[in-house]
Motif scaffolding. Structure first.
Motif, mmCIF file in Angstrom:
data_model
loop_
_atom_site.group_PDB
_atom_site.id
_atom_site.type_symbol
_atom_site.label_atom_id
_atom_site.label_comp_id
_atom_site.label_asym_id
_atom_site.label_seq_id
_atom_site.Cartn_x
_atom_site.Cartn_y
_atom_site.Cartn_z
ATOM 1 N N PRO A 158 0.507 0.578 -16.013
ATOM 2 C CA PRO A 158 1.901 0.118 -15.980
ATOM 3 C C PRO A 158 2.909 1.242 -15.793
ATOM 4 O O PRO A 158 3.972 1.039 -15.194
ATOM 5 C CB PRO A 158 2.076 -0.580 -17.341
ATOM 6 N N ARG A 159 2.599 2.431 -16.277
ATOM 7 C CA ARG A 159 3.542 3.548 -16.159
ATOM 8 C C ARG A 159 3.547 4.141 -14.755
ATOM 9 O O ARG A 159 4.482 4.834 -14.366
ATOM 10 C CB ARG A 159 3.206 4.642 -17.176
ATOM 11 N N LEU A 160 2.473 3.881 -13.991
ATOM 12 C CA LEU A 160 2.346 4.482 -12.665
ATOM 13 C C LEU A 160 2.152 3.428 -11.573
ATOM 14 O O LEU A 160 1.608 3.729 -10.511
ATOM 15 C CB LEU A 160 1.166 5.465 -12.640
ATOM 16 N N ASP A 161 2.587 2.214 -11.852
ATOM 17 C CA ASP A 161 2.399 1.117 -10.902
ATOM 18 C C ASP A 161 3.009 1.487 -9.541
ATOM 19 O O ASP A 161 4.213 1.735 -9.443
ATOM 20 C CB ASP A 161 3.075 -0.142 -11.445
ATOM 21 N N PRO A 162 2.196 1.549 -8.459
ATOM 22 C CA PRO A 162 2.748 1.934 -7.160
ATOM 23 C C PRO A 162 3.610 0.856 -6.521
ATOM 24 O O PRO A 162 4.332 1.128 -5.546
ATOM 25 C CB PRO A 162 1.494 2.196 -6.322
ATOM 26 N N GLY A 163 3.524 -0.371 -7.022
ATOM 27 C CA GLY A 163 4.314 -1.465 -6.463
ATOM 28 C C GLY A 163 3.571 -2.193 -5.353
ATOM 29 O O GLY A 163 2.698 -1.635 -4.682
ATOM 30 N N LEU A 210 -4.627 4.903 -4.165
ATOM 31 C CA LEU A 210 -3.225 4.934 -4.585
ATOM 32 C C LEU A 210 -3.127 5.364 -6.053
ATOM 33 O O LEU A 210 -3.855 4.848 -6.906
ATOM 34 C CB LEU A 210 -2.583 3.557 -4.410
ATOM 35 N N ARG A 211 -2.234 6.269 -6.321
ATOM 36 C CA ARG A 211 -2.001 6.699 -7.696
ATOM 37 C C ARG A 211 -1.463 5.529 -8.515
ATOM 38 O O ARG A 211 -0.518 4.858 -8.109
ATOM 39 C CB ARG A 211 -1.004 7.864 -7.721
ATOM 40 N N GLY A 212 -2.076 5.270 -9.633
ATOM 41 C CA GLY A 212 -1.652 4.177 -10.505
ATOM 42 C C GLY A 212 -2.566 2.976 -10.451
ATOM 43 O O GLY A 212 -2.584 2.173 -11.393
ATOM 44 N N VAL A 213 -3.335 2.831 -9.380
ATOM 45 C CA VAL A 213 -4.298 1.723 -9.299
ATOM 46 C C VAL A 213 -5.565 2.142 -10.036
ATOM 47 O O VAL A 213 -6.186 3.152 -9.703
ATOM 48 C CB VAL A 213 -4.623 1.361 -7.834
ATOM 49 N N THR A 214 -5.956 1.374 -11.031
ATOM 50 C CA THR A 214 -7.118 1.736 -11.847
ATOM 51 C C THR A 214 -8.376 0.962 -11.455
ATOM 52 O O THR A 214 -9.488 1.419 -11.729
ATOM 53 C CB THR A 214 -6.822 1.483 -13.336
ATOM 54 N N ASN A 215 -8.199 -0.195 -10.822
ATOM 55 C CA ASN A 215 -9.384 -0.969 -10.433
ATOM 56 C C ASN A 215 -8.988 -2.007 -9.388
ATOM 57 O O ASN A 215 -7.861 -2.511 -9.384
ATOM 58 C CB ASN A 215 -10.000 -1.672 -11.646
ATOM 59 N N VAL A 216 -9.931 -2.299 -8.496
ATOM 60 C CA VAL A 216 -9.774 -3.410 -7.555
ATOM 61 C C VAL A 216 -10.842 -4.428 -7.929
ATOM 62 O O VAL A 216 -12.031 -4.201 -7.698
ATOM 63 C CB VAL A 216 -9.934 -2.953 -6.091
ATOM 64 N N ARG A 217 -10.405 -5.519 -8.530
ATOM 65 C CA ARG A 217 -11.364 -6.491 -9.067
ATOM 66 C C ARG A 217 -12.003 -7.314 -7.957
ATOM 67 O O ARG A 217 -13.177 -7.671 -8.033
ATOM 68 C CB ARG A 217 -10.655 -7.402 -10.061
#
Length: 218
Positions: free
Chosen positions: A136-141, A174-181
């Motif tokens: 949430p702190r680094l959400d790329p949008g 992308l910075r801020g994306v932690t996983n692609v489900r």
């Protein structure tokens, strides 16, 4: 110093990396003895052409793809129709017909109009539905995620499969994306499936705008 009275109009790279790679491959074939290779190399040198595929029917009957006997079909992405037709007319052998869905009149050496035909790949618009987790702190949008997905489509040539793994990797970069489900693809967002998306040899998968990329946070 310099003072600009109006806003600048930035230019563009002559070729993107994928386009340059395809052009380099075509140039390497320029010295080949195959008529199809020679035609492909000649068309690849037309300004703004990014991809060329050439098929030939050397038989005496119509082939399975509808090409008439002793004909050649060039499928060309980019470039000006008139320039492509002129080069194709000059590159093909005499007595060989041209085949395709686009037709252009070209003047021959005697000034007579000749009809030259070639094919443009048909764009197939594909929906991409993503389920992603973000910090949430680094959400790329959404816009950045959508741009990363559409950049994958921009590298695809005619007939190329849309691979979910490629989209997965692009979004994870992308910075801020932690996983692609999940990555689902389809002709509509409601019919998107967890499968790679295939197109025919005369088609090219496309993602024309951000509305074709649906981002779901999980």
């Amino acid at each position: 110093g310099v003072t600009n009275t109006e806003a600048a109009s930035p230019g563009l790279d002559a070729d993107t990396d994928p386009v340059l790679r395809r052009r380099a491959e075509a140039e390497l074939q320029g010295a080949g003895t195959s008529p199809a290779e020679a035609i492909r190399a000649a068309l690849s040198r037309v300004p703004l052409v990014s991809e060329v595929v050439v098929w030939e029917n050397g038989g005496d009957t119509v082939d399975a793809d509808g090409r008439p006997p002793h004909s050649v079909e060039a499928m060309v992405t980019g470039g000006d129709n008139a320039a492509i037709a002129a080069v194709l007319w000059a590159a093909k052998a005499r007595g060989i017909a041209t085949y395709g869905s686009t037709s252009v009149a070209v003047a021959d050496a005697q000034g007579q109009a000749q009809t030259v035909r070639f094919t443009r790949p048909a764009d197939v618009n594909v929906y991409t539905v993503l389920q992603v987790s973000v910090n949430p702190r680094l959400d790329p949008g959404d816009a950045s995620i959508q741009a990363a997905v559409r950049a994958v489509y921009a590298t695809l040539g005619a007939g190329e499969l849309v691979r979910r793994a490629a989209i997965n990797c692009a979004v994870l970069d992308l910075r801020g994306v932690t996983n692609v489900r999940s990555v689902r693809l389809g002709a509509s967002s409601s019919a998107a499936l967890n499968e790679d998306f295939a197109v025919s040899a005369r088609q090219r998968a496309a993602s024309p705008d951000n509305s074709y990329v649906v981002v779901q946070r999980v």
